[in-house]
Design a protein around this motif. Structure first.
Motif, PDB file in Angstrom:
ATOM      1  N   TRP A  85       6.227   9.297  14.695  1.00 56.80           N
ATOM      2  CA  TRP A  85       7.258   8.552  13.942  1.00 56.80           C
ATOM      3  C   TRP A  85       8.358   9.495  13.454  1.00 56.80           C
ATOM      4  N   TYR A  86       8.006  10.781  13.222  1.00 56.30           N
ATOM      5  CA  TYR A  86       8.985  11.712  12.652  1.00 56.30           C
ATOM      6  C   TYR A  86       9.809  12.420  13.726  1.00 56.30           C
ATOM      7  N   LYS A  87       9.604  12.005  15.009  1.00 56.25           N
ATOM      8  CA  LYS A  87      10.500  12.502  16.072  1.00 56.25           C
ATOM      9  C   LYS A  87      11.694  11.551  16.196  1.00 56.25           C
ATOM     10  N   TYR A 114       5.178  -4.127  -5.906  1.00 58.61           N
ATOM     11  CA  TYR A 114       4.151  -3.380  -6.637  1.00 58.61           C
ATOM     12  C   TYR A 114       3.393  -2.475  -5.682  1.00 58.61           C
ATOM     13  N   GLU A 115       3.319  -1.203  -5.997  1.00 57.37           N
ATOM     14  CA  GLU A 115       2.698  -0.231  -5.087  1.00 57.37           C
ATOM     15  C   GLU A 115       2.162   0.946  -5.888  1.00 57.37           C
ATOM     16  N   PRO A 116       1.182   1.662  -5.355  1.00 52.56           N
ATOM     17  CA  PRO A 116       0.747   2.874  -6.051  1.00 52.56           C
ATOM     18  C   PRO A 116       1.848   3.929  -5.992  1.00 52.56           C
ATOM     19  N   SER A 117       1.815   4.892  -6.927  1.00 53.89           N
ATOM     20  CA  SER A 117       2.844   5.943  -6.919  1.00 53.89           C
ATOM     21  C   SER A 117       2.606   6.963  -5.810  1.00 53.89           C
ATOM     22  N   HIS A 118       1.366   7.043  -5.332  1.00 48.93           N
ATOM     23  CA  HIS A 118       1.076   8.053  -4.323  1.00 48.93           C
ATOM     24  C   HIS A 118       1.509   7.594  -2.933  1.00 48.93           C
ATOM     25  N   GLY A 119       1.400   8.498  -1.961  1.00 48.85           N
ATOM     26  CA  GLY A 119       1.789   8.196  -0.588  1.00 48.85           C
ATOM     27  C   GLY A 119       0.622   7.681   0.237  1.00 48.85           C
ATOM     28  N   SER A 120       0.762   7.805   1.555  1.00 48.86           N
ATOM     29  CA  SER A 120      -0.212   7.178   2.461  1.00 48.86           C
ATOM     30  C   SER A 120      -1.399   8.092   2.773  1.00 48.86           C
ATOM     31  N   GLY A 158       0.858  -1.181   0.000  1.00 49.59           N
ATOM     32  CA  GLY A 158       0.000   0.000   0.000  1.00 49.59           C
ATOM     33  C   GLY A 158       0.893   1.229   0.000  1.00 49.59           C
ATOM     34  N   SER A 159       1.052   1.841   1.150  1.00 52.44           N
ATOM     35  CA  SER A 159       1.944   2.995   1.226  1.00 52.44           C
ATOM     36  C   SER A 159       2.427   3.144   2.662  1.00 52.44           C
ATOM     37  N   ILE A 160       3.522   3.871   2.784  1.00 51.62           N
ATOM     38  CA  ILE A 160       4.240   3.965   4.050  1.00 51.62           C
ATOM     39  C   ILE A 160       4.294   5.421   4.489  1.00 51.62           C
ATOM     40  N   GLY A 161       4.205   5.658   5.785  1.00 53.64           N
ATOM     41  CA  GLY A 161       4.437   7.013   6.299  1.00 53.64           C
ATOM     42  C   GLY A 161       3.185   7.645   6.882  1.00 53.64           C
ATOM     43  N   GLY A 162       3.424   8.696   7.682  1.00 58.48           N
ATOM     44  CA  GLY A 162       2.315   9.405   8.312  1.00 58.48           C
ATOM     45  C   GLY A 162       2.416  10.887   8.024  1.00 58.48           C
ATOM     46  N   ASN A 163       1.683  11.664   8.781  1.00 60.95           N
ATOM     47  CA  ASN A 163       1.769  13.115   8.655  1.00 60.95           C
ATOM     48  C   ASN A 163       3.138  13.541   9.192  1.00 60.95           C
ATOM     49  N   PRO A 166       9.535   5.862   9.097  1.00 64.07           N
ATOM     50  CA  PRO A 166       8.848   4.912   8.199  1.00 64.07           C
ATOM     51  C   PRO A 166       9.528   4.746   6.837  1.00 64.07           C
ATOM     52  N   GLU A 167       9.914   5.878   6.194  1.00 66.07           N
ATOM     53  CA  GLU A 167      10.444   5.802   4.831  1.00 66.07           C
ATOM     54  C   GLU A 167      11.779   5.068   4.761  1.00 66.07           C
ATOM     55  N   ALA A 168      12.485   4.968   5.916  1.00 65.41           N
ATOM     56  CA  ALA A 168      13.750   4.225   5.917  1.00 65.41           C
ATOM     57  C   ALA A 168      13.484   2.760   5.552  1.00 65.41           C
TER      58      ALA A 168
HETATM   59  P1  NAD Z   1       0.308  11.697  -0.738  1.00 68.38           P
HETATM   60  O1  NAD Z   1       0.494  11.093  -2.100  1.00 68.38           O
HETATM   61  O2  NAD Z   1       0.078  10.743   0.364  1.00 68.38           O
HETATM   62  O3  NAD Z   1      -0.918  12.722  -0.772  1.00 68.38           O
HETATM   63  C1  NAD Z   1      -0.954  13.870  -1.603  1.00 68.38           C
HETATM   64  C2  NAD Z   1      -2.423  14.289  -1.813  1.00 68.38           C
HETATM   65  O4  NAD Z   1      -3.044  13.344  -2.696  1.00 68.38           O
HETATM   66  C3  NAD Z   1      -3.248  14.285  -0.536  1.00 68.38           C
HETATM   67  O5  NAD Z   1      -4.180  15.315  -0.606  1.00 68.38           O
HETATM   68  C4  NAD Z   1      -3.972  12.940  -0.566  1.00 68.38           C
HETATM   69  O6  NAD Z   1      -5.219  12.942   0.120  1.00 68.38           O
HETATM   70  C5  NAD Z   1      -4.165  12.727  -2.055  1.00 68.38           C
HETATM   71  N1  NAD Z   1      -4.141  11.293  -2.412  1.00 68.38           N
HETATM   72  C6  NAD Z   1      -3.046  10.480  -2.456  1.00 68.38           C
HETATM   73  N2  NAD Z   1      -3.403   9.241  -2.770  1.00 68.38           N
HETATM   74  C7  NAD Z   1      -4.743   9.242  -2.938  1.00 68.38           C
HETATM   75  C8  NAD Z   1      -5.701   8.255  -3.275  1.00 68.38           C
HETATM   76  N3  NAD Z   1      -5.374   6.971  -3.503  1.00 68.38           N
HETATM   77  N4  NAD Z   1      -7.011   8.612  -3.315  1.00 68.38           N
HETATM   78  C9  NAD Z   1      -7.380   9.888  -3.109  1.00 68.38           C
HETATM   79  N5  NAD Z   1      -6.527  10.870  -2.803  1.00 68.38           N
HETATM   80  C10 NAD Z   1      -5.221  10.561  -2.707  1.00 68.38           C
HETATM   81  O7  NAD Z   1       1.603  12.585  -0.473  1.00 68.38           O
HETATM   82  P2  NAD Z   1       2.057  13.353   0.856  1.00 68.38           P
HETATM   83  O8  NAD Z   1       0.878  13.943   1.548  1.00 68.38           O
HETATM   84  O9  NAD Z   1       3.172  14.218   0.432  1.00 68.38           O
HETATM   85  O10 NAD Z   1       2.687  12.218   1.783  1.00 68.38           O
HETATM   86  C11 NAD Z   1       1.979  11.577   2.847  1.00 68.38           C
HETATM   87  C12 NAD Z   1       2.864  10.489   3.430  1.00 68.38           C
HETATM   88  O11 NAD Z   1       3.108   9.484   2.442  1.00 68.38           O
HETATM   89  C13 NAD Z   1       4.230  10.990   3.890  1.00 68.38           C
HETATM   90  O12 NAD Z   1       4.560  10.337   5.101  1.00 68.38           O
HETATM   91  C14 NAD Z   1       5.150  10.551   2.769  1.00 68.38           C
HETATM   92  O13 NAD Z   1       6.475  10.384   3.215  1.00 68.38           O
HETATM   93  C15 NAD Z   1       4.525   9.242   2.388  1.00 68.38           C
HETATM   94  N6  NAD Z   1       4.837   8.739   1.032  1.00 68.38           N
HETATM   95  C16 NAD Z   1       5.007   7.395   0.913  1.00 68.38           C
HETATM   96  C17 NAD Z   1       5.250   6.853  -0.326  1.00 68.38           C
HETATM   97  C18 NAD Z   1       5.410   5.360  -0.437  1.00 68.38           C
HETATM   98  O14 NAD Z   1       4.950   4.637   0.430  1.00 68.38           O
HETATM   99  N7  NAD Z   1       6.010   4.861  -1.485  1.00 68.38           N
HETATM  100  C19 NAD Z   1       5.323   7.670  -1.459  1.00 68.38           C
HETATM  101  C20 NAD Z   1       5.104   9.050  -1.301  1.00 68.38           C
HETATM  102  C21 NAD Z   1       4.862   9.589  -0.039  1.00 68.38           C
END
Ligand code: NAD
Length: 360
Positions: A83-85, A280-286, A72-77, A92-94
């Motif tokens: 986690w970021y302290k 395999y993971e989505p390009s977006h974050g958590s 899925g995806s890793i990390g928090g606010n 998490p990203e490590a």
């Molecule tokens: P993000 O991609 O999580 O979110 C950016 C914006 O896009 C937010 O408004 C979010 O609500 C929206 N969004 C993202 N994915 C969505 C989805 N599937 N459906 C609907 N809306 C979606 O990026 P961010 O806010 O910069 O990062 C949040 C956390 O994710 C951080 O801890 C960051 O380090 C981590 N991160 C992890 C990965 C990974 O696991 N590979 C990649 C990028 C960021």
């Protein structure tokens, strides 16, 4: 076929989107007569909470013993999460960097597809977007400028910073082979992107790409300078199939390609080694801002699962069944909130997963 899959839900929306992807995979398995064995693995914040570290040796071993990893995806606010302290190596990203290293994932694959149903979200002019596009950026992930020697020295009373960009023949060859293999099951064209008019590393890149191309006479190879590629991505993205490029160029170009699709919740990705193994993971974050609300778009994760079937298991028909189901659901006007537009029907994360499953 038995599919051994390590499953990492991760943090934020991770558990919600992985649940939907597994729902779809289970339906594919049932329909086509496969058995999926999932092993759940903790990573990122979820692992910190239990083990105090973002990735354990045991977790790495479970992934290594599997055929593929779905994540899925890793990390928090990053401003409010405890986690970021922690020191950077415990955050998490490590875990993400550690798993890529442990599994030798040197090839990053990011498709950028403009779905005709979502053309309105594309920031390009209609005369360009109407042609649609379906490309895949193959980025080298473990070499080049980001991993070269770096230092800052003092010279003649001022500071001088030095970063080095190196690539060996074997590093270039293995990613070029991957690009040609994947182009073979797509539209049979590789655009190798470099800066061969300036950089030695690019001249070697071009030479090796040409050598590898000889083994793939059915795939067309063209070369493009990176500055031109950055322009072509917004001028005529339909010309691309597989873009093969080094680490830093790929970092920048893959973000540019993602942006022109306009839909972050639709972007899948994979990281692979020199076998069929991939993560395999989505390009977006958590997306911590929407976690737990059941409104995330699960399609990027579901599309990542389709990539897994294609590239790790050679199950092309099954992968296409997922892609076709997604197209049908979009055709019928169903949208999660992030891709919602006037006249469409808004659905939740789990409803979107159910709809795709029902269309397999
Ligand atoms: P993000 O991609 O999580 O979110 C950016 C914006 O896009 C937010 O408004 C979010 O609500 C929206 N969004 C993202 N994915 C969505 C989805 N599937 N459906 C609907 N809306 C979606 O990026 P961010 O806010 O910069 O990062 C949040 C956390 O994710 C951080 O801890 C960051 O380090 C981590 N991160 C992890 C990965 C990974 O696991 N590979 C990649 C990028 C960021």
């Amino acid at each position: 076929m038995i599919l051994n899959i390590a499953s990492i839900s991760g943090d934020g929306i991770g558990p919600e989107i992985v649940r939907e992807a597994r729902k779809v995979l289970d339906k594919v398995a049932e329909k086509y007569g496969h058995d999926i064995i999932y092993k759940d693995v903790l990573m990122g914040g979820a692992s910190i909470d239990v083990h105090g570290v973002p990735l354990t040796e045991e977790a790495i071993n479970v992934c290594k013993e599997s055929d593929a990893v779905l994540m899925g995806s890793i990390g928090g606010n990053t401003s409010t999460s405890p986690w970021y302290k922690l020191e950077p190596s415990k955050r998490p990203e490590a875990g993400l960097l550690a798993i890529r290293k442990a599994l030798n994932l040197f090839a990053n694959l990011r498709p950028a597809v403009l779905y005709p149903q979502l053309r309105g979200a594309c920031p390009l002019k209609e005369e360009i977007s109407k042609a649609g596009f379906d490309m895949l950026i193959m980025r080298e992930l473990t070499g080049g400028l980001y991993f070269g020697e770096r230092k800052t020295v003092e010279e003649n009373g001022e500071k001088k910073a030095i970063d080095t960009l190196t690539y060996t023949e074997s590093e270039i060859r293995r990613i070029a082979v991957k690009a040609f293999e994947i182009a073979r099951v797509r539209n049979k064209k590789v655009t190798s992107v470099d800066k061969a008019n300036v950089l030695d590393s690019s001249r070697l890149w071009r030479k090796i790409a040409e050598e590898v191309a000889k083994d793939y006479p059915d795939v067309t190879l063209e070369h493009m300078l990176v500055d031109n590629c950055a322009m072509q991505l917004v001028k005529d993205p339909a010309q691309f199939d597989v873009i093969l490029t080094e680490n830093m160029f790929g970092d920048i170009l893959s973000d540019e390609a993602s942006m022109v699709t306009g839909s972050i919740g639709m972007l899948a990705s994979a990281s692979m080694n020199d076998t069929k193994f991939g993560l395999y993971e989505p390009s977006h974050g958590s997306a911590p801002d929407i976690a737990g609300k059941n409104i995330a778009n699960p399609l990027a994760t579901i599309l990542s699962a389709a990539m897994m079937l294609k590239y790790s298991f050679d199950l092309h028909e099954e992968a296409k069944a997922i892609e076709d189901a997604i197209n049908k659901v979009l055709d019928e006007g169903y949208r999660t909130v992030d891709i919602m537009s006037e006249g469409m029907k808004e659905v939740s994360c789990s409803e979107m997963g159910d709809l795709v499953t029902a269309n397999i």
